[in-house]
Design a protein around this motif. Structure first.
Motif, PDB file in Angstrom:
ATOM      1  N   LEU A  94       1.204   9.814 -15.679  1.00 31.26           N
ATOM      2  CA  LEU A  94       1.414   8.429 -15.234  1.00 31.26           C
ATOM      3  C   LEU A  94       1.008   8.213 -13.771  1.00 31.26           C
ATOM      4  N   TYR A  95       1.386   9.159 -12.899  1.00 33.02           N
ATOM      5  CA  TYR A  95       1.145   8.905 -11.471  1.00 33.02           C
ATOM      6  C   TYR A  95      -0.356   8.915 -11.145  1.00 33.02           C
ATOM      7  N   PRO A  96      -1.104   9.922 -11.644  1.00 35.23           N
ATOM      8  CA  PRO A  96      -2.560   9.855 -11.406  1.00 35.23           C
ATOM      9  C   PRO A  96      -3.184   8.570 -11.958  1.00 35.23           C
ATOM     10  N   TYR A  97      -2.722   8.147 -13.131  1.00 34.57           N
ATOM     11  CA  TYR A  97      -3.237   6.905 -13.715  1.00 34.57           C
ATOM     12  C   TYR A  97      -2.993   5.721 -12.777  1.00 34.57           C
ATOM     13  N   ALA A  98      -1.771   5.605 -12.266  1.00 33.17           N
ATOM     14  CA  ALA A  98      -1.420   4.458 -11.422  1.00 33.17           C
ATOM     15  C   ALA A  98      -2.147   4.515 -10.074  1.00 33.17           C
TER      16      ALA A  98
ATOM     17  N   ARG B 244       0.826  -1.217   0.000  1.00 31.65           N
ATOM     18  CA  ARG B 244       0.000   0.000   0.000  1.00 31.65           C
ATOM     19  C   ARG B 244       0.858   1.264   0.000  1.00 31.65           C
ATOM     20  N   MET B 245       2.045   1.165  -0.611  1.00 28.46           N
ATOM     21  CA  MET B 245       2.886   2.357  -0.775  1.00 28.46           C
ATOM     22  C   MET B 245       3.469   2.349  -2.184  1.00 28.46           C
ATOM     23  N   LEU B 246       3.223   3.457  -2.901  1.00 31.90           N
ATOM     24  CA  LEU B 246       3.705   3.609  -4.270  1.00 31.90           C
ATOM     25  C   LEU B 246       4.771   4.706  -4.328  1.00 31.90           C
ATOM     26  N   ASN B 247       5.674   4.567  -5.304  1.00 34.06           N
ATOM     27  CA  ASN B 247       6.694   5.590  -5.559  1.00 34.06           C
ATOM     28  C   ASN B 247       6.737   5.863  -7.054  1.00 34.06           C
ATOM     29  N   ILE B 248       7.109   7.096  -7.396  1.00 34.70           N
ATOM     30  CA  ILE B 248       7.418   7.380  -8.804  1.00 34.70           C
ATOM     31  C   ILE B 248       8.892   7.705  -8.906  1.00 34.70           C
ATOM     32  N   HIS B 249       9.515   7.106  -9.918  1.00 34.91           N
ATOM     33  CA  HIS B 249      10.957   7.271 -10.105  1.00 34.91           C
ATOM     34  C   HIS B 249      11.204   7.710 -11.545  1.00 34.91           C
TER      35      HIS B 249
ATOM     36  N   HIS C  82       6.052   2.267  -9.040  1.00 36.92           N
ATOM     37  CA  HIS C  82       6.222   0.907  -8.514  1.00 36.92           C
ATOM     38  C   HIS C  82       5.811   0.844  -7.047  1.00 36.92           C
ATOM     39  N   PHE C  83       5.455  -0.350  -6.610  1.00 32.63           N
ATOM     40  CA  PHE C  83       5.249  -0.562  -5.181  1.00 32.63           C
ATOM     41  C   PHE C  83       6.608  -0.495  -4.493  1.00 32.63           C
ATOM     42  N   VAL C  84       6.611   0.061  -3.293  1.00 31.25           N
ATOM     43  CA  VAL C  84       7.872   0.236  -2.575  1.00 31.25           C
ATOM     44  C   VAL C  84       8.203  -1.028  -1.795  1.00 31.25           C
TER      45      VAL C  84
END
Ligand code: GAR
Length: 209
Positions: free
Chosen positions: A177-181, A104-109, A138-140
């Motif tokens: 991308l981030y809003p989509y994910a 339940r934690m996402l990151n954008i790289h 990705h999931f962290v």
């Protein structure tokens, strides 16, 4: 209604993109809080102007990574998050913290992981001579810039590109991308199977291009 807590360290343009999309598209989610580890993070003002609760847990005031992560976790958990969104949150996280938010934690790289983890990704891409670059959500997991990939956006590397021109091209894609994910997550369209992410009902992918 899912609760999203967004962590930032600076400009917060990805946070802004997620907040705008959540509100404009009527997601089954609310932005419960925006939390920064730096008091001077520019993104805090945008969140406050939108009436989103903000908090600062100043990483400089803690003598150890463990103590900071414990304080941060306490602040995040006050908001009962279903999802924690790292949006330019420039901290290496302890394994215990990552475990607490597993799944339940996402990151954008800003690279096409597994290429170019770490810092200065645009410089790495230019020095690497790649023809294509981009961003990854990705999931962290405990290993920095690893973890199951949810989605990627690709951009060309053009002749004459500098770090700045390439960063700007990637950032424009990050903001879609981030809003989509995040939307996929809050709509329960993601599942992790054997370490890989599966997107249920991928037709939503049409909405990012
Ligand atoms: C973004 O490009 C994000 O991908 C990157 O920092 C920038 C933050 O910008 N994150 C990382 O490098 C994490 N390893 P923002 O504050 O305007 O969203």
């Amino acid at each position: 209604m899912k609760n999203i807590v967004i962590l930032i360290s600076g400009r917060g343009s990805n946070m802004e993109a997620v907040v705008r999309a959540a509100q404009a598209e009527g997601w089954p989610a609310r932005i419960a809080a925006v939390i920064s580890n730096r008091p001077d993070a520019a993104g805090l003002a945008f969140a406050q102007a939108r009436g989103i609760p903000t908090a600062v847990v100043p990483s400089k005031s803690f003598s150890s990574r463990e103590a900071f992560d414990a304080a941060l976790q306490q602040e995040i958990d006050r908001h009962a998050p279903d999802l924690v969104v790292l949006a330019g949150f420039m901290r290496i996280l302890t394994a215990g913290f990552v475990e607490h938010y597993a799944g339940r934690m996402l990151n954008i790289h800003p690279s096409l992981l597994p290429a170019f983890p770490g810092l200065a990704t645009h410089r790495q891409a230019l020095e690497g001579g790649v023809l294509e670059h981009g961003a990854t959500v990705h999931f962290v997991t405990a290993e920095l810039d690893h973890g199951p990939v949810v989605a990627q956006a690709r951009v060309p590397v053009l002749p004459g590109d500098t770090e700045d021109t390439l960063a700007a091209r990637v950032l424009a894609e990050e903001h879609k991308l981030y809003p989509y994910a995040v939307r996929l997550f809050v709509e329960d369209r993601l599942s992790i199977e054997h370490g890989d992410v599966r997107v249920l009902d991928p037709q939503l992918a049409d909405t990012i291009s």
